[in-house]
Scaffold this active site. Structure first.
Site, PDB file in Angstrom:
ATOM      1  N   ARG A 267      -0.886 -14.885   4.138  1.00 42.33           N
ATOM      2  CA  ARG A 267      -1.731 -14.317   5.204  1.00 42.33           C
ATOM      3  C   ARG A 267      -0.991 -14.418   6.548  1.00 42.33           C
ATOM      4  O   ARG A 267      -1.035 -13.506   7.356  1.00 42.33           O
ATOM      5  CB  ARG A 267      -3.080 -15.026   5.280  1.00 42.33           C
ATOM      6  CG  ARG A 267      -3.854 -15.082   3.985  1.00 42.33           C
ATOM      7  CD  ARG A 267      -4.706 -13.932   3.591  1.00 42.33           C
ATOM      8  NE  ARG A 267      -5.584 -13.442   4.613  1.00 42.33           N
ATOM      9  CZ  ARG A 267      -6.066 -12.198   4.594  1.00 42.33           C
ATOM     10  NH1 ARG A 267      -5.748 -11.377   3.630  1.00 42.33           N
ATOM     11  NH2 ARG A 267      -6.869 -11.778   5.538  1.00 42.33           N
TER      12      ARG A 267
ATOM     13  N   ARG B  17       3.080  -6.807   9.044  1.00 38.55           N
ATOM     14  CA  ARG B  17       2.322  -5.748   9.728  1.00 38.55           C
ATOM     15  C   ARG B  17       2.845  -5.510  11.138  1.00 38.55           C
ATOM     16  O   ARG B  17       2.897  -4.373  11.605  1.00 38.55           O
ATOM     17  CB  ARG B  17       0.835  -6.087   9.740  1.00 38.55           C
ATOM     18  CG  ARG B  17       0.189  -5.957   8.377  1.00 38.55           C
ATOM     19  CD  ARG B  17      -1.309  -6.196   8.450  1.00 38.55           C
ATOM     20  NE  ARG B  17      -1.936  -6.015   7.159  1.00 38.55           N
ATOM     21  CZ  ARG B  17      -2.710  -6.915   6.581  1.00 38.55           C
ATOM     22  NH1 ARG B  17      -2.963  -8.075   7.178  1.00 38.55           N
ATOM     23  NH2 ARG B  17      -3.257  -6.670   5.408  1.00 38.55           N
TER      24      ARG B  17
ATOM     25  N   TYR C 142     -12.636  -2.466  -2.726  1.00 37.72           N
ATOM     26  CA  TYR C 142     -13.144  -2.405  -1.358  1.00 37.72           C
ATOM     27  C   TYR C 142     -14.665  -2.275  -1.326  1.00 37.72           C
ATOM     28  O   TYR C 142     -15.221  -1.664  -0.409  1.00 37.72           O
ATOM     29  CB  TYR C 142     -12.501  -1.244  -0.596  1.00 37.72           C
ATOM     30  CG  TYR C 142     -11.022  -1.455  -0.324  1.00 37.72           C
ATOM     31  CD1 TYR C 142     -10.605  -2.407   0.598  1.00 37.72           C
ATOM     32  CD2 TYR C 142     -10.060  -0.698  -0.973  1.00 37.72           C
ATOM     33  CE1 TYR C 142      -9.252  -2.601   0.860  1.00 37.72           C
ATOM     34  CE2 TYR C 142      -8.709  -0.878  -0.720  1.00 37.72           C
ATOM     35  CZ  TYR C 142      -8.307  -1.834   0.196  1.00 37.72           C
ATOM     36  OH  TYR C 142      -6.982  -2.020   0.457  1.00 37.72           O
TER      37      TYR C 142
ATOM     38  N   ASN D 162      -1.911  -0.011   6.938  1.00 38.62           N
ATOM     39  CA  ASN D 162      -1.447  -1.315   7.415  1.00 38.62           C
ATOM     40  C   ASN D 162      -0.547  -2.030   6.423  1.00 38.62           C
ATOM     41  O   ASN D 162      -0.479  -3.245   6.390  1.00 38.62           O
ATOM     42  CB  ASN D 162      -2.624  -2.188   7.872  1.00 38.62           C
ATOM     43  CG  ASN D 162      -3.541  -2.604   6.740  1.00 38.62           C
ATOM     44  OD1 ASN D 162      -3.318  -2.258   5.583  1.00 38.62           O
ATOM     45  ND2 ASN D 162      -4.572  -3.349   7.071  1.00 38.62           N
TER      46      ASN D 162
ATOM     47  N   LYS E 254       0.826  -1.207   0.000  1.00 42.10           N
ATOM     48  CA  LYS E 254       0.000   0.000   0.000  1.00 42.10           C
ATOM     49  C   LYS E 254       0.867   1.266   0.000  1.00 42.10           C
ATOM     50  O   LYS E 254       2.088   1.191   0.133  1.00 42.10           O
ATOM     51  CB  LYS E 254      -0.944  -0.057   1.187  1.00 42.10           C
ATOM     52  CG  LYS E 254      -1.933  -1.229   1.096  1.00 42.10           C
ATOM     53  CD  LYS E 254      -2.842  -1.271   2.298  1.00 42.10           C
ATOM     54  CE  LYS E 254      -3.833  -2.418   2.206  1.00 42.10           C
ATOM     55  NZ  LYS E 254      -4.748  -2.431   3.358  1.00 42.10           N
TER      56      LYS E 254
ATOM     57  N   GLU F  48      -8.833 -10.544  -8.045  1.00 48.49           N
ATOM     58  CA  GLU F  48      -7.894  -9.444  -7.832  1.00 48.49           C
ATOM     59  C   GLU F  48      -6.759  -9.464  -8.839  1.00 48.49           C
ATOM     60  O   GLU F  48      -6.334  -8.409  -9.325  1.00 48.49           O
ATOM     61  CB  GLU F  48      -7.376  -9.479  -6.384  1.00 48.49           C
ATOM     62  CG  GLU F  48      -8.479  -9.152  -5.404  1.00 48.49           C
ATOM     63  CD  GLU F  48      -8.106  -9.345  -3.944  1.00 48.49           C
ATOM     64  OE1 GLU F  48      -6.970  -9.783  -3.652  1.00 48.49           O
ATOM     65  OE2 GLU F  48      -8.960  -9.034  -3.085  1.00 48.49           O
TER      66      GLU F  48
ATOM     67  N   PHE G  75     -15.511   4.553   7.906  1.00 49.07           N
ATOM     68  CA  PHE G  75     -14.101   4.847   7.659  1.00 49.07           C
ATOM     69  C   PHE G  75     -13.715   4.810   6.183  1.00 49.07           C
ATOM     70  O   PHE G  75     -12.567   5.113   5.829  1.00 49.07           O
ATOM     71  CB  PHE G  75     -13.195   3.888   8.456  1.00 49.07           C
ATOM     72  CG  PHE G  75     -13.377   2.435   8.098  1.00 49.07           C
ATOM     73  CD1 PHE G  75     -12.760   1.884   6.978  1.00 49.07           C
ATOM     74  CD2 PHE G  75     -14.170   1.612   8.889  1.00 49.07           C
ATOM     75  CE1 PHE G  75     -12.920   0.551   6.657  1.00 49.07           C
ATOM     76  CE2 PHE G  75     -14.327   0.265   8.579  1.00 49.07           C
ATOM     77  CZ  PHE G  75     -13.702  -0.257   7.457  1.00 49.07           C
TER      78      PHE G  75
ATOM     79  N   HIS H 145      -1.769  -5.697   1.468  1.00 48.30           N
ATOM     80  CA  HIS H 145      -3.023  -6.415   1.236  1.00 48.30           C
ATOM     81  C   HIS H 145      -2.683  -7.746   0.593  1.00 48.30           C
ATOM     82  O   HIS H 145      -1.790  -7.826  -0.250  1.00 48.30           O
ATOM     83  CB  HIS H 145      -3.939  -5.634   0.274  1.00 48.30           C
ATOM     84  CG  HIS H 145      -5.029  -6.480  -0.305  1.00 48.30           C
ATOM     85  ND1 HIS H 145      -6.199  -6.750   0.376  1.00 48.30           N
ATOM     86  CD2 HIS H 145      -5.103  -7.173  -1.479  1.00 48.30           C
ATOM     87  CE1 HIS H 145      -6.948  -7.556  -0.373  1.00 48.30           C
ATOM     88  NE2 HIS H 145      -6.306  -7.820  -1.493  1.00 48.30           N
TER      89      HIS H 145
ATOM     90  N   THR I 257      -4.998  -8.171   9.918  1.00 46.99           N
ATOM     91  CA  THR I 257      -5.338  -6.844   9.406  1.00 46.99           C
ATOM     92  C   THR I 257      -5.277  -5.804  10.511  1.00 46.99           C
ATOM     93  O   THR I 257      -4.815  -4.685  10.308  1.00 46.99           O
ATOM     94  CB  THR I 257      -6.748  -6.864   8.776  1.00 46.99           C
ATOM     95  OG1 THR I 257      -6.753  -7.838   7.739  1.00 46.99           O
ATOM     96  CG2 THR I 257      -7.122  -5.520   8.200  1.00 46.99           C
TER      97      THR I 257
END
Length: 134
Positions: free
Chosen positions: A87, A104, A51, A114, A11, A128, A59, A117, A93
């Site tokens: 993961r 993270r 998203y 964070n 990100k 994706e 948010f 993804h 997350t």
């Protein structure tokens, strides 16, 4: 042996903080192969599609602003059970639950920024990868 593909996105905060090399190194040291990668600037339409499950959340405007604040680094990562493995490598997350040693846990500052993804299942990975790599 189950060889899979997954979509991983570093990100804007990871890119701004110059963590691409460090995170890519961790992925490769785990034994996974990055088969496609590119730096991208996402527009609001793509972010809303990606998203969609969060559009109604209070948010979301902050998330959208964050995701348009700079480029992201998208990757197709392949390997044995790579979805579950990535993961685990990423950590939860919620960065406040992410343990040291996870991406993270080591680098994320808050739940909005964070760092990373990753697709959460095979179906999401397929969607994706198509969304970001055609």
């Amino acid at each position: 042996m189950v060889n899979e593909k997954t979509y991983i996105m570093l990100k804007p905060d990871a890119v701004k903080r110059r963590l691409i090399g460090e995170i890519v190194s961790r992925i490769e040291k785990k034994g996974y192969q990055i088969t496609q990668a590119k730096l991208m600037t996402l527009d609001k339409k793509v972010i809303a599609e990606h998203y969609a499950h969060l559009l109604h959340k209070p948010f979301y405007p902050n998330l959208e602003a964050y995701m348009t604040s700079g480029p992201v680094f998208g990757m197709v990562v392949e390997g044995e059970n790579v979805i579950a493995g990535m993961r685990q490598l990423m950590g939860p997350t919620n960065v406040y639950e992410a343990l040291p040693g996870t991406i993270r846990g080591d680098y994320a500052n808050n739940t909005t920024e964070n760092i990373i993804h990753g697709s959460d299942c095979k179906e999401a990975a397929t969607i994706e990868i198509k969304r970001f790599f055609g």
